[in-house]
Design an enzyme around this catalytic site. Structure first.
Site, PDB file in Angstrom:
ATOM      1  N   HIS A 108       0.677  -1.159  -0.057  1.00 41.43           N
ATOM      2  CA  HIS A 108       0.021  -0.012   0.034  1.00 41.43           C
ATOM      3  C   HIS A 108       0.722   1.393   0.034  1.00 41.43           C
ATOM      4  O   HIS A 108       1.925   1.212   0.260  1.00 41.43           O
ATOM      5  CB  HIS A 108      -0.887   0.093   1.133  1.00 41.43           C
ATOM      6  CG  HIS A 108      -0.322   0.302   2.515  1.00 41.43           C
ATOM      7  ND1 HIS A 108      -0.194  -0.789   3.445  1.00 41.43           N
ATOM      8  CD2 HIS A 108       0.233   1.122   3.226  1.00 41.43           C
ATOM      9  CE1 HIS A 108       0.402  -0.479   4.655  1.00 41.43           C
ATOM     10  NE2 HIS A 108       0.388   0.870   4.371  1.00 41.43           N
ATOM     11  N   GLU A 163      -3.839   3.631   1.598  1.00 37.40           N
ATOM     12  CA  GLU A 163      -4.275   3.693   2.920  1.00 37.40           C
ATOM     13  C   GLU A 163      -4.443   5.259   3.199  1.00 37.40           C
ATOM     14  O   GLU A 163      -3.604   6.012   3.107  1.00 37.40           O
ATOM     15  CB  GLU A 163      -3.079   3.261   3.887  1.00 37.40           C
ATOM     16  CG  GLU A 163      -3.195   3.529   5.295  1.00 37.40           C
ATOM     17  CD  GLU A 163      -2.082   2.991   6.397  1.00 37.40           C
ATOM     18  OE1 GLU A 163      -2.364   3.500   7.335  1.00 37.40           O
ATOM     19  OE2 GLU A 163      -1.173   2.620   5.755  1.00 37.40           O
ATOM     20  N   HIS A 217       2.684  11.503  -7.044  1.00 36.20           N
ATOM     21  CA  HIS A 217       1.306  11.130  -7.577  1.00 36.20           C
ATOM     22  C   HIS A 217       1.114   9.660  -7.267  1.00 36.20           C
ATOM     23  O   HIS A 217       1.985   8.977  -7.109  1.00 36.20           O
ATOM     24  CB  HIS A 217       0.821  11.413  -8.899  1.00 36.20           C
ATOM     25  CG  HIS A 217       1.836  10.979 -10.234  1.00 36.20           C
ATOM     26  ND1 HIS A 217       2.965  11.683 -10.699  1.00 36.20           N
ATOM     27  CD2 HIS A 217       1.763   9.637 -10.524  1.00 36.20           C
ATOM     28  CE1 HIS A 217       3.301  10.707 -11.254  1.00 36.20           C
ATOM     29  NE2 HIS A 217       2.810   9.609 -11.388  1.00 36.20           N
ATOM     30  N   GLU A 269      -2.760  10.362 -11.253  1.00 40.69           N
ATOM     31  CA  GLU A 269      -2.485  10.399 -12.690  1.00 40.69           C
ATOM     32  C   GLU A 269      -3.586   9.246 -13.364  1.00 40.69           C
ATOM     33  O   GLU A 269      -3.812   8.129 -12.592  1.00 40.69           O
ATOM     34  CB  GLU A 269      -1.115   9.686 -13.081  1.00 40.69           C
ATOM     35  CG  GLU A 269      -0.762   9.825 -14.570  1.00 40.69           C
ATOM     36  CD  GLU A 269       0.861   9.457 -14.899  1.00 40.69           C
ATOM     37  OE1 GLU A 269       1.014   9.494 -15.870  1.00 40.69           O
ATOM     38  OE2 GLU A 269       1.506   8.795 -13.870  1.00 40.69           O
TER      39      GLU A 269
END
Length: 321
Positions: free
Chosen positions: A171, A235, A262, A308
């Site tokens: 994550h 998360e 990003h 993105e």
């Protein structure tokens, strides 16, 4: 044209790095392989895409756009020789925002020992603090990399070695101002599912894990961490009370000082997906039709983090990268 959010993937997380050689060595030690590289000589930067690859990985040999859990390293030429260049790791005031990436490992004790023996610095060792089931190692730029268990301790007890090629890029953590607003955005607009949440009322924060179930394993509901085997989770960390603060609370990583860039979603049909986002009145950083790059778009989330949007090249060919 239609777009199906259930086919989307949380493809990658981008961070800027000072020296790609040092970063590639570190992440290679953690078992990640370089699966693509894009050079933009005129603009003087290169992009390195890293992922867990091969027979012991979750994604096998899939195209880099057809995966969850890719790490993109952005290198601006010359930073490796600039003694004044540093990145913002997202965890120091007043520029907190991005928190860490997390890797789930087969045997956390042996994985940590291997990193310690190699001389890599830790933000938090497994034996430190109250939380003895996680650790944080630091990459060459000072970004935090969390280490968590892939399996419950009872299952891992029989494991006597650690295989970095079996790890998962589990994550990416972002701090958010208003949990309710962010959860609504990521679920309703981005099409993610909330698969795990935890509350820590004594420390006054909640954690929310969202992702795209698609190519991930089934949720192990009886496990201590039911999505430890997953890749490409987001998360969201909400500290109580931030929703009452005026204005922007967290640093987006793209205003100075820069660091995190990003997260990226790969979609089934880029034009259709962007048309859907347009109909939902998202805040655009860059539409598909803006600028020279007509194969990427950028959306701003409620905290100003960049998202993105790219084409999953396995589902529909668009770009030769």
């Amino acid at each position: 044209m239609a777009t199906d959010t259930s086919t989307y993937k949380l493809n990658h997380t981008m961070i800027r790095v000072k020296d790609p050689k040092k970063s590639l060595e570190f992440y290679g030690f953690l078992g990640l392989s370089q699966i693509n590289k894009l050079d933009f000589e005129e603009a003087k930067f290169s992009l390195y895409f890293l992922a867990y690859n091969g027979p012991n990985s979750l994604s096998g040999e899939r195209h880099w756009t057809d995966r969850n859990g890719v790490l993109e390293l952005t290198h601006n030429y010359g930073t490796e020789n600039d003694p004044n260049y540093t990145v913002a790791n997202g965890n120091t005031e007043p520029h907190r925002g991005f928190g860490h990436i997390a890797i789930s490992v087969d045997n956390i004790e042996l994985a940590c020992k291997r990193l310690e023996d190699a001389g890599f610095p830790f933000q938090k060792k497994l034996t430190e603090g109250r939380m003895r089931h996680i650790a944080f190692v630091k990459d060459p730029d000072g970004y935090w990399v969390e280490l968590i268990r892939r399996t419950d301790e009872s299952v891992a007890a029989g494991v006597t070695s650690t295989d970095p090629k079996s790890y998962r890029l589990n994550h990416t953590m972002l701090r958010v101002k208003d949990a309710e607003v962010s959860l609504r955005f990521y679920q309703e607009t981005m099409g993610m599912e909330l698969v795990k949440e935890s509350q820590n009322e004594s420390a006054k924060f909640n954690l929310y894990f969202l992702g795209y179930p698609g190519s991930n394993p089934p949720v192990k509901k009886d496990a201590s961490n039911p999505v430890a085997e997953w890749e490409g989770l987001l998360e969201l960390t909400w500290n109580y009370g931030t929703e009452k603060q005026e204005g922007r609370v967290y640093h987006d990583g793209n205003s100075e000082p820069q660091g995190f860039g990003h997260i990226c979603i790969s979609v089934d049909d880029l034009d259709a997906a962007c048309a859907r986002f347009e109909s939902l009145n998202v805040t655009w950083k860059k539409r598909l039709t803006d600028g020279r790059m007509k194969n990427v778009a950028f959306i701003l989330d409620p905290d100003g983090y960049w998202i993105e949007v790219i084409q999953n090249e396995t589902l529909k060919s668009r770009s030769k990268w």
